[in-house]
Design a protein around this motif. Sequence first.
Motif, PDB file in Angstrom:
ATOM      1  N   GLN A 256      41.064  -1.728  12.137  1.00 48.93           N
ATOM      2  CA  GLN A 256      40.114  -0.949  12.871  1.00 48.93           C
ATOM      3  C   GLN A 256      38.610  -0.945  12.565  1.00 48.93           C
ATOM      4  O   GLN A 256      38.511  -0.847  11.397  1.00 48.93           O
ATOM      5  N   VAL A 258      34.587   0.360  13.604  1.00 42.77           N
ATOM      6  CA  VAL A 258      33.746   1.132  14.442  1.00 42.77           C
ATOM      7  C   VAL A 258      32.375   0.451  14.208  1.00 42.77           C
ATOM      8  O   VAL A 258      32.060  -0.168  13.112  1.00 42.77           O
ATOM      9  N   THR A 259      31.374   0.727  15.116  1.00 46.18           N
ATOM     10  CA  THR A 259      29.946   0.512  14.874  1.00 46.18           C
ATOM     11  C   THR A 259      29.134   1.479  15.497  1.00 46.18           C
ATOM     12  O   THR A 259      29.246   2.046  16.787  1.00 46.18           O
ATOM     13  N   THR A 260      28.220   2.021  14.755  1.00 51.83           N
ATOM     14  CA  THR A 260      27.494   3.146  15.161  1.00 51.83           C
ATOM     15  C   THR A 260      26.238   2.630  16.313  1.00 51.83           C
ATOM     16  O   THR A 260      26.331   1.533  16.604  1.00 51.83           O
ATOM     17  N   ASN A 311      43.443   6.010  19.128  1.00 46.34           N
ATOM     18  CA  ASN A 311      42.002   6.537  18.835  1.00 46.34           C
ATOM     19  C   ASN A 311      41.361   5.984  17.721  1.00 46.34           C
ATOM     20  O   ASN A 311      41.858   6.549  16.531  1.00 46.34           O
ATOM     21  N   GLU A 313      38.351   5.525  16.785  1.00 50.18           N
ATOM     22  CA  GLU A 313      37.140   6.691  15.950  1.00 50.18           C
ATOM     23  C   GLU A 313      37.743   7.506  15.116  1.00 50.18           C
ATOM     24  O   GLU A 313      37.472   7.718  14.123  1.00 50.18           O
ATOM     25  N   ARG A 317      36.300   7.042  11.562  1.00 52.79           N
ATOM     26  CA  ARG A 317      35.123   7.904  11.233  1.00 52.79           C
ATOM     27  C   ARG A 317      35.209   9.059  10.085  1.00 52.79           C
ATOM     28  O   ARG A 317      34.201   9.007   9.179  1.00 52.79           O
ATOM     29  N   LYS A 331      26.349   8.831  16.401  1.00 50.67           N
ATOM     30  CA  LYS A 331      27.085   8.505  17.606  1.00 50.67           C
ATOM     31  C   LYS A 331      27.762   7.032  17.322  1.00 50.67           C
ATOM     32  O   LYS A 331      27.275   6.105  16.800  1.00 50.67           O
ATOM     33  N   ILE A 332      28.987   7.074  17.439  1.00 48.25           N
ATOM     34  CA  ILE A 332      29.890   5.909  17.413  1.00 48.25           C
ATOM     35  C   ILE A 332      29.720   5.159  18.984  1.00 48.25           C
ATOM     36  O   ILE A 332      30.118   5.699  20.025  1.00 48.25           O
ATOM     37  N   ASP A 333      29.257   3.878  19.083  1.00 47.62           N
ATOM     38  CA  ASP A 333      28.997   3.070  20.070  1.00 47.62           C
ATOM     39  C   ASP A 333      30.178   2.226  20.618  1.00 47.62           C
ATOM     40  O   ASP A 333      30.533   1.846  21.782  1.00 47.62           O
ATOM     41  N   ALA A 335      34.273   0.852  19.085  1.00 48.36           N
ATOM     42  CA  ALA A 335      35.355   1.098  18.350  1.00 48.36           C
ATOM     43  C   ALA A 335      36.472   0.154  19.154  1.00 48.36           C
ATOM     44  O   ALA A 335      36.929   0.164  20.172  1.00 48.36           O
TER      45      ALA A 335
END
Length: 428
Positions: A256, A258-260, A311, A313, A317, A331-333, A335
């Motif tokens: 997995q 994520v990118t902020t 989910n 994120e 996170r 904020k995560i933009d 995922a």
Amino acid sequence: MTTQHAPTYYAATANPSPARPALQGEIDTDVCIIGAGYTGLSTGLFLAENGFKVTILEAAKIGFGATGRNGGQIVNSYSRDIDTIEKQVGVDGAKVFGQMAFEGNRIIRERIAKYDIKCDLKNGGVFAAFTKKQMHHLEHQRNLWAKHGHNQVELLDKKQMSEIVASDVYIGGSIDHSGGHFHSLNLALGEAAAIESLGGKIYEQSPVIGIERGSKPVVVTENGRVNARIVVVAGNAYLGNLVPELSAKSMPCGTQVVTTAPLPKELAKSLIPNDYCIEDCNYLLDYYRLTGDNRLLYGGGVIYGARDPANVEAIIRPKMLKTFPQLKNVKIDFAWTGNFLLTVSRLPQVGTLGEHNNIFYSQGCSGHGITYTHLAGKVLSEAIMGQRDRFDAFAKLPHYPFPGGRLFRVPFTAIGATYYSLRDKFGI
């Protein structure tokens, strides 16, 4: 099956690239490659450079699978290092793997330079240690790589590590000055364009439904057929059951990412001042880096059997905030999840299928695929051109079935991973 890119940071920021048509009708080619990920693209580009007529069939979009979803880190060697291979093949046998362990890195950089691929290439890769045991491992790795001619690794104490990463969770680490990171999908799109510039053909939205084996193999899609002298199977974790004898000894696994949202330049620079990429030394490791537009890209975790979590994120996170609590309000933009192909040995599976030795394959990078797949493309192309020494070295590595067979491979592997994760947690 979804045939568009996953909602990743990479897809949202990809360089312009034309849509490729689906295969219609019957065509002839020298080499038909199944899969337009790094393995297929690397193989195709080497062959096209050597005058072969190359056709690539992609079930969805170029870089749809792990190629367009990974952490974007250039990490040398293999998922299991050269010393592990040496235990299987002996000192002399391991020398060829030592010579190849750093070649994928060089191939990537040569491709970017030769074809002017815009993919945010940055230099420097860091391994981060939580425990003394992990620091001993990094010292051993540095010495092992030096034994095989790679002298660009430097050990870092806690103070030096704190100057590289603005986190107090590590006791030290190492930096491979030849490592680096880049925009994964843009590299793939650049390699695809290079193949096409040399006359190669790439068909998207063209899932392969069968391979007719024989002295002249035929690759079949819903609306087309490719008559080829050679076939290369490069589907990895997204191959499905097209080739049952390959899927029986491997297992798709999900990771997995994520990118902020874009970070203020001052904050981004404070997190990783030298803009290196980082991965930790845990069995189920985390990895992260800054993107070209100052986002933090953070990944980790493994889901055996490649189920998509509800989910992403919520999984990543907390890991990100444990490393960087200063990002609690960020904020995560983006995922997403992506699959890689795991083998029992954690080493790649390479070989040919059938009695005619005209169907080649490479798979099972086990989470360490960026550099290996580029090396694999060269090794496969060499074998197709009659130079089989390096291909045969990989092909002789044993392939093991998962304990309990396909039915129990997920729970058995998860139990093993839990064991090693507990060892990481308690530093034993």
